[in-house]
Design an enzyme around this catalytic site. Structure first.
Site, PDB file in Angstrom:
ATOM      1  N   ASP A  49      64.352  55.131  66.180  1.00 23.79           N
ATOM      2  CA  ASP A  49      64.773  56.399  66.165  1.00 23.79           C
ATOM      3  C   ASP A  49      66.213  56.320  66.486  1.00 23.79           C
ATOM      4  OD1 ASP A  49      65.062  59.204  66.023  1.00 23.79           O
ATOM      5  OD2 ASP A  49      64.007  59.590  67.748  1.00 23.79           O
ATOM      6  N   GLU A  89      58.541  50.133  73.615  1.00 25.05           N
ATOM      7  CA  GLU A  89      57.630  50.721  72.919  1.00 25.05           C
ATOM      8  C   GLU A  89      56.817  49.711  71.725  1.00 25.05           C
ATOM      9  OE1 GLU A  89      58.574  54.513  71.409  1.00 25.05           O
ATOM     10  OE2 GLU A  89      58.480  55.521  73.318  1.00 25.05           O
ATOM     11  N   TYR A 109      55.244  62.002  75.711  1.00 26.89           N
ATOM     12  CA  TYR A 109      55.541  63.126  74.815  1.00 26.89           C
ATOM     13  C   TYR A 109      54.776  64.120  74.657  1.00 26.89           C
ATOM     14  CZ  TYR A 109      60.130  60.647  74.279  1.00 26.89           C
ATOM     15  OH  TYR A 109      61.465  60.151  74.351  1.00 26.89           O
ATOM     16  N   GLU A 149      60.591  57.939  79.504  1.00 27.96           N
ATOM     17  CA  GLU A 149      61.057  58.796  78.646  1.00 27.96           C
ATOM     18  C   GLU A 149      59.867  60.028  78.845  1.00 27.96           C
ATOM     19  OE1 GLU A 149      61.379  57.730  74.495  1.00 27.96           O
ATOM     20  OE2 GLU A 149      62.379  55.626  75.273  1.00 27.96           O
TER      21      GLU A 149
HETATM   22  C1  GCB Z   1      60.574  57.462  71.765  1.00 26.95           C
HETATM   23  C2  GCB Z   1      61.443  56.214  71.691  1.00 26.95           C
HETATM   24  C3  GCB Z   1      62.971  56.824  71.377  1.00 26.95           C
HETATM   25  C4  GCB Z   1      62.884  58.045  70.723  1.00 26.95           C
HETATM   26  C5  GCB Z   1      62.222  58.994  71.296  1.00 26.95           C
HETATM   27  C6  GCB Z   1      61.855  60.530  70.515  1.00 26.95           C
HETATM   28  O1  GCB Z   1      59.639  57.121  72.351  1.00 26.95           O
HETATM   29  O2  GCB Z   1      61.756  55.467  72.729  1.00 26.95           O
HETATM   30  O3  GCB Z   1      63.620  55.720  70.924  1.00 26.95           O
HETATM   31  O4  GCB Z   1      64.009  58.569  70.177  1.00 26.95           O
HETATM   32  O5  GCB Z   1      60.950  58.654  71.549  1.00 26.95           O
HETATM   33  O6  GCB Z   1      62.702  61.216  70.735  1.00 26.95           O
HETATM   34  O7  GCB Z   1      60.981  60.317  69.630  1.00 26.95           O
END
Ligand code: GCB
Length: 633
Positions: A204, A442, A510, A546
């Protein structure tokens, strides 16, 4: 795939003697102009430096440039002259300098001319490329010098025997950014259907490509310092710098090192000297007081040195003890954000004002750290981090590794990861700011590999392959640096039997965004029991590397709604609350500092990932103010 395999063999041949950090010396012998064979790359521990004994010319500016979509450049000897070039800025990504190159994947050629100063005669000459993404081949005056693969890390060649004194030299680089399963990050596991993206990458961020950092011609004395390793320690109130210095030409003789008023004599045997510098009443390096000592290493007698190299070093220790991370023997709380090297038009090209600004923004929100997600950053950024007291998690470009294809492919990726971490530690080992190396972001299930679009679960065979991959990678990496912890970051689909090899368990989570949409509190509510269970099972420090939510600056909602500034603030607050009551959570880094360009996809408004707490032009969103309040009071 065949040519990729062949080029891997070349790389291994050319890097074979680059060696481990402990053994990195002047690997290159003089090249014979008669033999048109690749020259072995030099190890790149020391950024070229201008001082009384060393000189450099940065080949920054406008270069000739030409795309080679049909791959005919080598056959047609474009290394001698490009048939129809345009001008391009170096450093800078090629993608946004022209409309037609934005999504280009393939080969492109760069060419410039440079005249060597007569004063450089009799010196050792080299050319160094700071970052060429992804694979680069270098020619000088139509002679193939060598190649490098991996992007983001410097490579250099000794060109002493190729120097032209009576005319400009033609320097040509062919750079390609083709996505392949045998590269790192690997292609071949990207999402189909509504999750697909364009350009089709498995990660991403935008696949910016080209010459991203300085290309430098430099001259050193023939007999010269090739590497300096300074490992800091404390002895009571004194600081120690355990030095290992290597010099070219299997030098036998003397030199000296000095820092903080202390001087030590270096006795070289076969090109290597070790010594300990003792700095009385040392000022330790820390985020609150990032004190740096100039360290100067010279060859020859102190009164008349024959070569010298200067570094700034900080005296600090970093250590995992139980479930804590200790800086200078004291538990440390890491706060900050992950970043990207990203800015409009420039792309991933070196952008010093943005690097300076981003560290100021991190400090403004009360942060003391960043992660170099998802590749090594510019050497200048690492210097800034030392000076500004940032704690850095330094990451290789191993994003979204997977283990569902052939063993041969997995082995090639492992070799590339080994090369990446070896080159990264060689380059960054002396930075006090670097407190941890990150070996992968990841690594994941094989969702889409060979699945024709179906969502494959992680089966036991893949789990075992991933486990042996990471055992091999962690094992190798730990031989390169015994003074810092190693980690990989784990998303929820990452197998914990891989992630638990880490010294600090790093989690990317997330909930509240990719799961439990509309419920920002889920981010904290689901995290809390997971943290407790992991802590109970592993007893290691845990860090949130994150968490976040897409947020369009200026969109507001009460009660909070996805994409609004209130929602991002609530979600980040929920995660920080869950972590605050758990002392084994030693750090929290939001995803991410600023909005950044990525591949086009349904969830990426404007082709951007907008989980930044600042916009792409560095304006604070509500969440940045929230962090500032929380982290500075
Ligand atoms: C993640 C990744 C990162 C993405 C982020 C997202 O887990 O490590 O590269 O940009 O999520 O925003 O989905």
């Amino acid at each position: 795939m065949t040519s990729e395999t062949a080029s891997r063999r070349d790389i291994l041949l050319m890097t074979a003697t680059a060696g481990l950090v402990a053994g990195a010396g002047a690997a290159s012998g003089p090249a014979s102009a008669a033999i048109d064979a690749p020259i072995r790359p030099l190890p790149c521990p020391l950024q070229p430096q201008q001082n009384a004994m060393r000189s450099l010319i940065e080949l920054a500016g406008l270069w000739d440039f030409q795309l080679d979509p049909d791959g005919v450049g080598e056959t047609h000897r474009w290394d001698k002259a490009l048939p129809a070039p345009t001008l391009i800025a170096v450093p800078g990504s090629w993608n946004e300098q022209f409309q037609k190159t934005r999504d280009y994947t393939g080969a492109a050629w760069y060419q410039t001319r440079a005249t060597l100063p007569p004063a450089w005669r009799g010196q050792r000459l080299a050319i160094r490329v700071g970052s060429a993404v992804y694979q680069a081949r270098l020619w000088i005056d139509g002679r193939l010098i060598g190649q490098h693969q991996g992007g983001h890390l410097p490579f250099a060649f000794d060109i002493t025997s190729l120097a032209a004194w009576d005319r400009p030299m033609t320097i040509t680089l062919r750079v390609d950014n083709i996505a392949l399963p045998t590269r790192v990050p690997p292609a071949g596991n990207s999402a189909p259907g509504h999750e697909a993206n364009y350009p089709d990458v498995n990660y991403d961020f935008f696949p910016y490509s080209g010459l991203h950092r300085a290309v430098t011609l430099y001259a050193t004395p023939m007999l010269h310092i090739t590497d300096i390793t300074a490992v800091p320690a404390f002895d009571g109130a004194d600081g120690l710098l355990r030095l290992r210095v290597t010099a070219s030409d299997t030098y036998n003789g003397y030199g000296s090192a000095q820092a903080g008023g202390a001087v030590v004599r270096l006795a070289f045997v076969a090109g290597e000297a070790t010594a300990t510098l003792r700095i009385p009443q040392v000022r330790a390096w820390s985020p609150a007081s990032p004190h740096l000592y100039p360290l100067t290493v010279s060859l020859g007698e102190a009164a008349a040195p024959t070569d010298a190299y200067g570094l700034e070093v900080g005296v600090r220790t970093i250590e995992v003890r139980g479930d804590q991370l200790l800086l200078n023997g004291q538990p440390i709380q890491i706060r900050g954000a992950a970043r990207h090297e990203d800015f409009p038009i420039n792309g991933r090209g070196l952008n010093l004002p943005v690097a300076v600004r981003d560290i100021q923004l991190l400090k403004w929100i009360g942060g003391n750290s960043f992660r170099t997600s998802h590749y090594p950053y510019a050497e200048e950024t690492m210097r800034l981090a030392d000076r500004e007291g940032m704690l850095v998690i330094d990451e290789i470009p191993a994003v979204k590794l997977y283990f569902g294809d052939s063993d041969a492919n997995i082995q090639v990726r492992l070799d590339q990861c080994r090369q990446d971490i070896q080159e990264l530690i060689t380059r960054d080992k002396n930075h006090p700011s670097v407190i941890m190396w990150c070996l992968a972001n990841e690594p994941t299930s094989n969702r889409f590999v060979n699945a024709g679009g179906a969502d494959l679960p992680l089966d036991d065979a893949y789990k075992a392959k991933g486990r042996s991959f990471f055992e091999a990678l962690f094992g190798y990496a730990r031989t390169l640096d015994t003074t810092r912890p190693f980690t990989i970051t784990a998303m929820s689909a990452t197998e914990m039997s891989w992630a638990e090899l880490s010294d600090v368990i790093c989690l990317n989570r997330y909930s509240g965004w990719y799961s439990h949409p509309g419920d920002p509190q889920a981010a904290g509510a689901l995290l809390a029991p997971e943290l407790d269970a992991l802590h109970a099972r592993l007893g290691k420090p845990i860090m949130m590397t994150e968490f976040g939510a897409e947020t369009l600056a200026g969109v507001h909602a009460d009660p909070p709604e996805m994409w609004s500034e209130e929602y991002q603030t609530a979600l980040i607050g929920a995660v920080l609350d869950a972590c605050a009551t758990r002392p084994f959570v030693v750090g929290t880094q939001v995803w991410c500092l600023c909005d950044f360009k990525t591949a086009q996809a349904t969830g990426r408004a404007g082709g951007l990932n907008q989980k930044g707490v600042f916009t792409r032009d560095r304006r604070p969103k509500m969440a940045a103010h929230h962090l500032r309040k929380r982290w500075t009071s």
